[in-house]
Design a protein around this motif. Sequence first.
Motif, short mmCIF file in Angstrom:
data_model
loop_
_atom_site.label_atom_id
_atom_site.label_comp_id
_atom_site.label_asym_id
_atom_site.label_seq_id
_atom_site.Cartn_x
_atom_site.Cartn_y
_atom_site.Cartn_z
N THR A 186 47.32 26.89 55.64
CA THR A 186 46.09 27.15 54.89
C THR A 186 45.71 28.62 54.96
O THR A 186 45.41 29.24 53.94
CB THR A 186 44.92 26.32 55.47
OG1 THR A 186 45.37 24.99 55.66
CG2 THR A 186 43.73 26.32 54.54
N ASP A 245 26.51 26.39 54.82
CA ASP A 245 27.82 26.10 54.27
C ASP A 245 27.66 25.61 52.83
O ASP A 245 27.14 24.52 52.60
CB ASP A 245 28.50 25.02 55.13
CG ASP A 245 29.91 24.71 54.66
OD1 ASP A 245 30.28 25.15 53.55
OD2 ASP A 245 30.63 24.02 55.39
N SER A 279 29.66 24.40 50.82
CA SER A 279 30.47 23.25 50.40
C SER A 279 29.74 21.93 50.64
O SER A 279 30.22 20.88 50.21
CB SER A 279 31.82 23.25 51.12
OG SER A 279 31.63 23.04 52.49
N LYS A 316 32.02 20.82 45.01
CA LYS A 316 33.18 21.63 44.61
C LYS A 316 32.76 22.65 43.58
O LYS A 316 31.69 22.52 42.98
CB LYS A 316 34.25 20.72 44.01
CG LYS A 316 34.86 19.73 44.98
CD LYS A 316 35.87 18.87 44.25
CE LYS A 316 36.59 17.94 45.21
NZ LYS A 316 37.54 17.07 44.50
N VAL A 371 35.94 29.20 45.17
CA VAL A 371 36.07 29.93 46.43
C VAL A 371 34.75 29.88 47.20
O VAL A 371 34.72 29.61 48.39
CB VAL A 371 36.51 31.39 46.17
CG1 VAL A 371 36.45 32.21 47.44
CG2 VAL A 371 37.90 31.41 45.56
N TYR A 372 33.65 30.11 46.48
CA TYR A 372 32.32 30.07 47.12
C TYR A 372 32.08 28.72 47.78
O TYR A 372 31.56 28.63 48.89
CB TYR A 372 31.25 30.37 46.06
CG TYR A 372 29.84 30.24 46.57
CD1 TYR A 372 29.34 31.10 47.56
CD2 TYR A 372 28.99 29.26 46.05
CE1 TYR A 372 28.04 30.97 48.01
CE2 TYR A 372 27.68 29.13 46.51
CZ TYR A 372 27.22 29.98 47.49
OH TYR A 372 25.94 29.85 47.95
N ARG A 373 32.47 27.66 47.09
CA ARG A 373 32.26 26.30 47.63
C ARG A 373 33.39 25.88 48.55
O ARG A 373 33.44 24.73 48.99
CB ARG A 373 32.16 25.29 46.47
CG ARG A 373 31.01 25.55 45.50
CD ARG A 373 29.68 25.26 46.14
NE ARG A 373 28.57 25.49 45.22
CZ ARG A 373 27.30 25.46 45.60
NH1 ARG A 373 26.98 25.19 46.85
NH2 ARG A 373 26.34 25.68 44.73
N ASN A 374 34.32 26.76 48.79
CA ASN A 374 35.49 26.48 49.63
C ASN A 374 36.21 25.20 49.20
O ASN A 374 36.65 24.40 50.02
CB ASN A 374 35.06 26.40 51.11
CG ASN A 374 36.23 26.59 52.05
OD1 ASN A 374 37.19 27.30 51.73
ND2 ASN A 374 36.18 25.94 53.20
N ARG A 403 32.90 23.22 56.58
CA ARG A 403 33.12 23.72 57.93
C ARG A 403 32.08 23.05 58.83
O ARG A 403 31.15 22.41 58.33
CB ARG A 403 32.98 25.23 57.92
CG ARG A 403 34.03 25.93 57.06
CD ARG A 403 33.82 27.45 57.09
NE ARG A 403 34.98 28.17 56.58
CZ ARG A 403 35.10 28.63 55.33
NH1 ARG A 403 34.13 28.42 54.45
NH2 ARG A 403 36.19 29.28 54.95
N TYR A 459 37.56 21.43 56.36
CA TYR A 459 38.39 22.63 56.24
C TYR A 459 39.26 22.86 57.47
O TYR A 459 38.75 22.92 58.59
CB TYR A 459 37.50 23.85 55.99
CG TYR A 459 38.30 25.10 55.73
CD1 TYR A 459 39.17 25.17 54.64
CD2 TYR A 459 38.21 26.20 56.56
CE1 TYR A 459 39.92 26.31 54.40
CE2 TYR A 459 38.95 27.35 56.33
CZ TYR A 459 39.81 27.39 55.24
OH TYR A 459 40.55 28.52 55.02
#
Lengths: 290, 319
Positions: free
Chosen positions: A239, B95, B97, B117, B125-128, B133, B164
């Motif tokens: 990852t 976070d 996400s 999402k 990317v912002y929302r991973n 996490r 993640y």
Amino acid sequence: MSWLQKFLPSQIRTEGGNKKTVPEGLWAKCPGCNGVLYRAELERNLDVCPKCGQHMRIGARRRLEAFLDPEPRVEIGAEVLPMDALKFRDSKKYKDRLSTAQKATSETDALIAMMGQVKGVPLVAAAFEFRFMGGSMGSVVGERFVRAANASLEHGIPLVCFSASGGARMQEALFSLMQMAKTSAVLARMREQGIPFISVMTDPTMGGVSASLAMLGDINVGEPGALIGFAGPRVIEQTVRETLPEGFQRTEFLVEHGAIDMIIDRREMRDRLASVLSIMTRQPSPAVAS
Amino acid sequence: MDMNFLEFEQPIAELEAKIEELRYVGDDAEINIGDEIARLQAKSKSLTESIFSNLTPWQVSQLARHPQRPYTQDYISRLFTEFEELHGDRAYADDPSIIGGVARLDDRPLMVIGQQKGRDTKEKVYRNFGMPRPEGYRKALRLMQMAERFKLPIVTFIDTPGAYPGVGAEERGQSEAIARNLLEMSKLRTPVLCTVIGEGGSGGALAIGVGDRVMMLQYSTYSVISPEGCASILWKSAERAADAAEALGITSSRLKELGLIDQIIDEPLGGAHRNPEAMADSLRQALVANLDELGRLPLDELLSQRYQRLMSFGNFEVK
């Protein structure tokens, strides 16, 4: 390495020529320091290398034998047996994987639980058998854990669990995921009743086991050098696309990051947990009692 | 190949393209081709029906991850008359996400929490990619415990590939964050209603998925491991993902049969993304019905049923 081998360029050296042949059974090699160890001595030392202290993996039954007082001992949950309700089949049938594991380990599934005592302190102890399908948690592991916890609740005595698991058992699909919720819920009951749960994480404690019962100890203990984490190191490397630092996800790393209370050497496990448990249950010190 | 359509939908895509073409011709030609368009539309509908009546689990999992599938925010904005997002775990970070906040469903005040999402690359990317996490799970727990204090029922929307797998996530205790949620959710003294709206990815999904009822949208999936992950471990090849999806039984219909979920919410023809409005309506009905039912139960009864439900999970024999 002899002077001749040092002299030769590395391509010419052969791996095999350098290997010591160790007769099966009598000697063992430490994966930590490569020391050659007399197996009987290693076993007396609970499979901890006397030279470097490396904690090798140890079977569940032997673990409980070494941990509990010789008497009394009552096994819990042995009546709960696995079945393949989903008829899961990958490259092998789950049914066949189960019987292979059962033959190889002489156990019926990956968790063994017993009611007994440690230095006179009554408790229930459970241990994962890593050699049984990687100690993976399926329905039987979940149910046996719940039965062990229920015995704790019923008798008002602490629960200690030694984890050694790769995580949830894929072959039981979502049933295995639900064991995470099931085992965590019974631990919520333990908390409500004020019954101590000590989680001892041994090598390795990963995935669904780490992300449920193993991290939920009133006290979380790690054996030295155990791999403990949620995602496997290879998955993380793929990852983040970088090499992981030395010691990442090892017990010492988890202590540093505040996830584990303490590290206990296997050879001191009985003494130290007996002491901790006697304090948590407000009993006289086992050192004095014995 | 039309990217709005998945591979197995390509025959539908071709028909739809023909219809579009005819419409274009129809605009400036004098001949009446309305009949032809209607005929093709009927054909497209019946083709869609026939393809969707017989989806493989792997196809369903592609639908669950469809780039146009409605996400948590899409439902929040359609379902609730009021919503105030609340941020942060009070310890480390917020976070993105996982989103959560107080909301109102008709006249029902509640707490809503869900994985989020991203739609375009930047937001993804912002929302991973919807992979929380530890701070996300800790925020979720903070909001759930707040809901308990103020007697608000909790609605969760599950849509994540998984928690993640990163260095920081491990350092901050991903395992502990998930485990703690499982433990705490089992005893929250307020109704908890969970719905898998897209991907139910393993422990990362379950960490907001322990409740009194668990529902799934028809083409969502819920699994202990992704089909690709399972295939690469058990078959030693991610190429066998379709076989893994089949073996894992990740679809709503299979999980309902197995008694692992309580209710399936049917999706519009072609999937939720073909008609988000209709999807939101069906979801609303299911939420309302279940919240009202759960709300009528005395709390002790609710908690004892929740506990029994969790204890009932498992397949084993007793000898």
